[in-house]
Design a protein around this motif. Sequence first.
Motif, PDB file in Angstrom:
ATOM      1  N   ASP A 126       0.847  -1.191   0.000  1.00 24.75           N
ATOM      2  CA  ASP A 126       0.000   0.000   0.000  1.00 24.75           C
ATOM      3  C   ASP A 126       0.881   1.238   0.000  1.00 24.75           C
ATOM      4  O   ASP A 126       1.769   1.377   0.846  1.00 24.75           O
ATOM      5  N   ALA A 127       0.641   2.138  -0.948  1.00 26.55           N
ATOM      6  CA  ALA A 127       1.489   3.317  -1.116  1.00 26.55           C
ATOM      7  C   ALA A 127       1.523   4.179   0.139  1.00 26.55           C
ATOM      8  O   ALA A 127       2.592   4.649   0.554  1.00 26.55           O
ATOM      9  N   ALA A 128       0.366   4.402   0.748  1.00 29.60           N
ATOM     10  CA  ALA A 128       0.291   5.281   1.917  1.00 29.60           C
ATOM     11  C   ALA A 128       1.037   4.676   3.110  1.00 29.60           C
ATOM     12  O   ALA A 128       1.769   5.385   3.823  1.00 29.60           O
ATOM     13  N   ILE A 129       0.880   3.376   3.316  1.00 31.06           N
ATOM     14  CA  ILE A 129       1.577   2.735   4.438  1.00 31.06           C
ATOM     15  C   ILE A 129       3.083   2.742   4.195  1.00 31.06           C
ATOM     16  O   ILE A 129       3.879   3.009   5.105  1.00 31.06           O
ATOM     17  N   ILE A 133       7.880   1.289  14.361  1.00 31.04           N
ATOM     18  CA  ILE A 133       7.538   1.480  12.943  1.00 31.04           C
ATOM     19  C   ILE A 133       6.038   1.306  12.727  1.00 31.04           C
ATOM     20  O   ILE A 133       5.406   2.083  12.004  1.00 31.04           O
ATOM     21  N   ALA A 134       5.456   0.306  13.368  1.00 28.51           N
ATOM     22  CA  ALA A 134       4.022   0.061  13.195  1.00 28.51           C
ATOM     23  C   ALA A 134       3.187   1.207  13.756  1.00 28.51           C
ATOM     24  O   ALA A 134       2.175   1.604  13.164  1.00 28.51           O
ATOM     25  N   ALA A 140      -1.709  -3.744  16.823  1.00 28.86           N
ATOM     26  CA  ALA A 140      -2.187  -5.126  16.785  1.00 28.86           C
ATOM     27  C   ALA A 140      -1.191  -5.982  16.005  1.00 28.86           C
ATOM     28  O   ALA A 140      -0.352  -5.461  15.265  1.00 28.86           O
ATOM     29  N   GLU A 141      -1.317  -7.293  16.166  1.00 25.39           N
ATOM     30  CA  GLU A 141      -0.408  -8.206  15.454  1.00 25.39           C
ATOM     31  C   GLU A 141      -0.493  -7.997  13.942  1.00 25.39           C
ATOM     32  O   GLU A 141       0.518  -8.056  13.239  1.00 25.39           O
ATOM     33  N   SER A 142      -1.697  -7.772  13.440  1.00 28.41           N
ATOM     34  CA  SER A 142      -1.865  -7.558  11.996  1.00 28.41           C
ATOM     35  C   SER A 142      -1.150  -6.289  11.542  1.00 28.41           C
ATOM     36  O   SER A 142      -0.589  -6.231  10.443  1.00 28.41           O
ATOM     37  N   GLN A 143      -1.187  -5.250  12.396  1.00 26.14           N
ATOM     38  CA  GLN A 143      -0.496  -4.003  12.054  1.00 26.14           C
ATOM     39  C   GLN A 143       1.019  -4.180  12.098  1.00 26.14           C
ATOM     40  O   GLN A 143       1.744  -3.641  11.256  1.00 26.14           O
TER      41      GLN A 143
END
Length: 435
Positions: A213-216, A237-238, A251-254
């Motif tokens: 994802d460009a924004a991330i 970083i997250a 979160a783990e997903s993040q």
Amino acid sequence: MDENSGIAPVSYRPRIVDAQIAQYLGLFGAVEISGTKWCGKTWAALAHGESVTYVDRGANLQITRADPAYALAGEKPHVIDEWQRVPAIWDNVRHAVDDAGGQKGLWILTGSSTPLAPEEKSHSGAGRIGRIRMHTMTLQESGDSCGRTSLRDLFEGTFAPAPCENGITELAELACRGGWPEAAGKPSEEVQIIVREYLSLIFEESVPRFKGDAAIARRVALSLARNLGQAPTAKTIAKDAFSLLPDENPAESQLKTAADHLSILKHLYMIDEVPGWVPAARSPQRMRTKPKLYFADPSMVPALLGLGAEALLNDWQTLGLVFENMVMRDLDVYARALPSIGPAPLRYYRDDAGLEVDAVIERADGSWAALEVKLSQEKVDDAAANLLRLKKKLLKNERGRTPEPVFLAVATGMGEASYRRPDGVYVIPIRCLGA
């Protein structure tokens, strides 16, 4: 298929890596030159090649996807530019090298990213394809360092004081201009416009090709710019990537998403890792020390942060970090040009007691040198003391069998000449340093 006459582009500036390319062409059937976009890989390859296929131009991409062997045809050495757009080219080259019966220097591959999926490149090419990492131009290559204090000479025990240009305003200009070959000689204001467009291209076109994802990706890069020269945690970083509040935990997903995007930036050669250094080569601690992260070119940092040369002069701390990025890039290039050098010659030192040194250069024969990076002369005394503390600590441990450092040095931004202090530590302005 496009071909050239084997002559380097008229505006080609000789690069330090040219010697390694020539050497590898005599050792391997094929050579891969990798590095960030726009660092000069194609021009360097053309300087050593006799013909070229541009995989990402015109109908070549469609044809090569249908028949990867198409990219291999041409007078040797044949350049295959942006080979990673069709990962099957790698195995075609590897098999062709095997079939060539020991001939050397047949193909030169250039790439500004690596395939993320292991299955896209089924074999490493070890023994067949020599791999070379290329960076943007150092200050010596751009003509902004006299290069008279040579890293090679220092390792050989030779040093002669050398005068050089001085001035903090010019240093900020150099940091914002970076080492982009096609922007050489342009004012930093114009280069920063180009770099911002370059970054947008990375985020909006290259990152999505790797399912990012460009924004991330942009927010991850901003996090790295704010933590330049550090080994930021995945949590840090997250939190930046998802704009979390100070008391929020990702979160783990993040955490996974941020890590995936950091990996993409590394695969695009936008981010360079500097591994940690532990004197004992077989120590498992080498594998446990987190690498520091820098950008492929120092100009990326002010472009991400929206700071020009004048703004950097009013933000001494940020200028110091950007300067450190510039020095680490130059040291990496100069170190790779040394004889008897390994795949990761530039490292840093940090131990449990809090002793930290910015750069350690280690050769394959076990010889090493350490450098601290300081923007101004005011910090030289502290930096020299830190280097001497490292030397004393390592040599005190007899079981470690660490050899004495070949030299200790402080790389500075300011200063009119390189010189040797009474304690034996060299002080070298970056505009004196060279390969």
